[in-house]
Write a protein that holds these residues in place. Structure first.
Motif, PDB file in Angstrom:
ATOM      1  N   ALA A 112      67.756  86.375  53.542  1.00 59.64           N
ATOM      2  CA  ALA A 112      68.069  87.635  52.867  1.00 59.64           C
ATOM      3  C   ALA A 112      67.620  87.599  51.409  1.00 59.64           C
ATOM      4  O   ALA A 112      67.126  88.600  50.872  1.00 59.64           O
ATOM      5  N   MET A 113      67.764  86.443  50.770  1.00 53.95           N
ATOM      6  CA  MET A 113      67.316  86.323  49.378  1.00 53.95           C
ATOM      7  C   MET A 113      65.801  86.247  49.283  1.00 53.95           C
ATOM      8  O   MET A 113      65.202  86.750  48.334  1.00 53.95           O
ATOM      9  N   ARG A 114      65.174  85.638  50.278  1.00 55.61           N
ATOM     10  CA  ARG A 114      63.709  85.556  50.273  1.00 55.61           C
ATOM     11  C   ARG A 114      63.081  86.941  50.253  1.00 55.61           C
ATOM     12  O   ARG A 114      62.093  87.186  49.560  1.00 55.61           O
ATOM     13  N   TYR A 115      63.649  87.866  51.045  1.00 54.57           N
ATOM     14  CA  TYR A 115      63.118  89.228  51.116  1.00 54.57           C
ATOM     15  C   TYR A 115      63.710  90.152  50.048  1.00 54.57           C
ATOM     16  O   TYR A 115      63.460  91.345  50.053  1.00 54.57           O
ATOM     17  N   ASP A 116      64.511  89.567  49.155  1.00 53.19           N
ATOM     18  CA  ASP A 116      65.146  90.319  48.068  1.00 53.19           C
ATOM     19  C   ASP A 116      66.110  91.385  48.565  1.00 53.19           C
ATOM     20  O   ASP A 116      66.356  92.383  47.881  1.00 53.19           O
ATOM     21  N   TYR A 117      66.665  91.181  49.750  1.00 55.44           N
ATOM     22  CA  TYR A 117      67.737  92.062  50.226  1.00 55.44           C
ATOM     23  C   TYR A 117      69.016  91.778  49.440  1.00 55.44           C
ATOM     24  O   TYR A 117      69.864  92.640  49.280  1.00 55.44           O
ATOM     25  N   VAL A 118      69.134  90.523  49.013  1.00 56.48           N
ATOM     26  CA  VAL A 118      70.205  90.083  48.122  1.00 56.48           C
ATOM     27  C   VAL A 118      69.517  89.350  46.969  1.00 56.48           C
ATOM     28  O   VAL A 118      68.635  88.522  47.197  1.00 56.48           O
ATOM     29  N   ASP A 119      69.917  89.648  45.747  1.00 58.53           N
ATOM     30  CA  ASP A 119      69.285  89.078  44.557  1.00 58.53           C
ATOM     31  C   ASP A 119      69.762  87.646  44.353  1.00 58.53           C
ATOM     32  O   ASP A 119      70.963  87.398  44.160  1.00 58.53           O
ATOM     33  N   VAL A 120      68.842  86.698  44.372  1.00 59.93           N
ATOM     34  CA  VAL A 120      69.211  85.291  44.223  1.00 59.93           C
ATOM     35  C   VAL A 120      69.897  85.050  42.886  1.00 59.93           C
ATOM     36  O   VAL A 120      70.823  84.224  42.789  1.00 59.93           O
ATOM     37  N   ARG A 121      69.486  85.762  41.840  1.00 63.79           N
ATOM     38  CA  ARG A 121      70.116  85.560  40.528  1.00 63.79           C
ATOM     39  C   ARG A 121      71.579  85.985  40.557  1.00 63.79           C
ATOM     40  O   ARG A 121      72.430  85.342  39.940  1.00 63.79           O
ATOM     41  N   GLU A 122      71.878  87.032  41.308  1.00 65.35           N
ATOM     42  CA  GLU A 122      73.264  87.477  41.439  1.00 65.35           C
ATOM     43  C   GLU A 122      74.089  86.448  42.197  1.00 65.35           C
ATOM     44  O   GLU A 122      75.240  86.158  41.830  1.00 65.35           O
ATOM     45  N   VAL A 123      73.522  85.902  43.257  1.00 66.33           N
ATOM     46  CA  VAL A 123      74.234  84.899  44.056  1.00 66.33           C
ATOM     47  C   VAL A 123      74.542  83.668  43.207  1.00 66.33           C
ATOM     48  O   VAL A 123      75.675  83.170  43.188  1.00 66.33           O
ATOM     49  N   VAL A 124      73.541  83.178  42.486  1.00 69.32           N
ATOM     50  CA  VAL A 124      73.730  81.997  41.649  1.00 69.32           C
ATOM     51  C   VAL A 124      74.782  82.262  40.576  1.00 69.32           C
ATOM     52  O   VAL A 124      75.697  81.449  40.370  1.00 69.32           O
ATOM     53  N   ALA A 125      74.666  83.404  39.909  1.00 66.63           N
ATOM     54  CA  ALA A 125      75.621  83.722  38.842  1.00 66.63           C
ATOM     55  C   ALA A 125      77.041  83.811  39.384  1.00 66.63           C
ATOM     56  O   ALA A 125      77.994  83.316  38.761  1.00 66.63           O
ATOM     57  N   PHE A 126      77.193  84.427  40.548  1.00 64.02           N
ATOM     58  CA  PHE A 126      78.524  84.545  41.155  1.00 64.02           C
ATOM     59  C   PHE A 126      79.089  83.174  41.497  1.00 64.02           C
ATOM     60  O   PHE A 126      80.256  82.868  41.185  1.00 64.02           O
TER      61      PHE A 126
ATOM     62  N   GLN B  72      63.092  96.455  62.262  1.00 63.79           N
ATOM     63  CA  GLN B  72      61.980  97.283  61.749  1.00 63.79           C
ATOM     64  C   GLN B  72      62.488  98.425  60.871  1.00 63.79           C
ATOM     65  O   GLN B  72      61.904  99.500  60.823  1.00 63.79           O
ATOM     66  N   ASP B  73      63.579  98.184  60.186  1.00 62.62           N
ATOM     67  CA  ASP B  73      64.195  99.190  59.329  1.00 62.62           C
ATOM     68  C   ASP B  73      64.671  98.487  58.070  1.00 62.62           C
ATOM     69  O   ASP B  73      65.796  97.985  58.000  1.00 62.62           O
ATOM     70  N   LYS B  74      63.804  98.456  57.049  1.00 56.90           N
ATOM     71  CA  LYS B  74      64.111  97.714  55.830  1.00 56.90           C
ATOM     72  C   LYS B  74      65.348  98.251  55.125  1.00 56.90           C
ATOM     73  O   LYS B  74      66.180  97.478  54.650  1.00 56.90           O
ATOM     74  N   THR B  75      65.478  99.560  55.075  1.00 54.04           N
ATOM     75  CA  THR B  75      66.642 100.149  54.407  1.00 54.04           C
ATOM     76  C   THR B  75      67.933  99.691  55.065  1.00 54.04           C
ATOM     77  O   THR B  75      68.898  99.306  54.389  1.00 54.04           O
ATOM     78  N   ARG B  76      67.949  99.704  56.390  1.00 46.76           N
ATOM     79  CA  ARG B  76      69.134  99.268  57.132  1.00 46.76           C
ATOM     80  C   ARG B  76      69.382  97.774  56.913  1.00 46.76           C
ATOM     81  O   ARG B  76      70.523  97.342  56.741  1.00 46.76           O
ATOM     82  N   ASP B  77      68.309  96.985  56.907  1.00 46.88           N
ATOM     83  CA  ASP B  77      68.450  95.549  56.684  1.00 46.88           C
ATOM     84  C   ASP B  77      69.070  95.262  55.322  1.00 46.88           C
ATOM     85  O   ASP B  77      69.939  94.391  55.191  1.00 46.88           O
ATOM     86  N   ILE B  78      68.628  95.990  54.311  1.00 40.70           N
ATOM     87  CA  ILE B  78      69.169  95.807  52.963  1.00 40.70           C
ATOM     88  C   ILE B  78      70.649  96.185  52.931  1.00 40.70           C
ATOM     89  O   ILE B  78      71.477  95.470  52.356  1.00 40.70           O
TER      90      ILE B  78
END
Length: 202
Positions: A137-151, A101-107
């Motif tokens: 994590a990518m679904r909630y945009d905690y990690v950017d899917v475009r960044e993951v794919v590019a990497f 229940q802590d979005k900032t911490r989850d990110i």
């Protein structure tokens, strides 16, 4: 009866010849981007099956868990207890977002997990890296899917396999992957009031 056996043998010989012809054209090798997604059970279980295959072949590998917290699981306990020398295991999450229940911490935790994942993937000694529940994590945009794919497309060593699990894999990740499996939910005991079972779920 003899005629049936002979007909079957001829049919299988024809099938084998066709199969051998197809297999002769499959000569390339590469490190795969593998996605396990869908609402059905078995995404992480199947991925850990591949990790244990790597261990059995003395292939160095690694696991990063993006969501699952400190709860003891059979696969983590086995790897840490018996195979830590060949498989690095990092549990970076603190549980599902409805628990923290802590979005900032989850990110923050997801970003730390992604940083660790990149280090492990860049190491060519790791022949497989499992990113468990990164799709969430990518679904909630905690990690950017475009960044993951590019990497993965730019920096993953050519012979390293990367497995990404979790529901709701985003389209760019599916498009970039070499192998995508969607687990379909047909029936689940949870709907009948049965809680997660040791040896089945964890």
């Amino acid at each position: 009866m003899t005629e049936d056996i002979d007909r079957h043998a001829a049919k299988m010989a024809k099938k084998k010849a066709a199969r051998d012809k197809i297999m002769a054209t499959k000569t390339d090798q590469k490190g795969l981007i593998i996605v396990h997604t869908g609402k059905g059970k078995g995404k992480s279980s199947a991925a850990f099956g591949m990790i244990f295959r790597c261990i059995a072949h003395d292939m160095q590998c690694a696991v990063v868990q993006f969501i699952k917290g400190g709860m003891s699981t059979g696969e983590r306990d086995l790897i840490l207890g018996k195979f830590a020398d060949i498989c690095a295991f990092h549990t970076m999450g603190e549980g599902f977002t409805w628990e923290t229940q802590d979005k900032t911490r989850d990110i923050e935790m997801a970003q730390a997990a992604w940083a660790k994942a990149k280090d492990l993937i860049r190491d060519p000694d790791n022949k497989m890296v499992l990113l468990d529940e990164i799709n969430i994590a990518m679904r909630y945009d905690y990690v950017d899917v475009r960044e993951v794919v590019a990497f993965l497309l730019a920096e993953k060593p050519p012979m390293t396999h990367v497995v990404l699990t979790g529901r709701n894999a985003k389209d760019p990740m599916i498009e970039a992957a070499d192998l995508v499996t969607e687990m379909e939910l047909v029936k689940h005991p949870f709907r009948a009031g049965i809680k997660a079972q040791i040896g089945v779920e964890f």
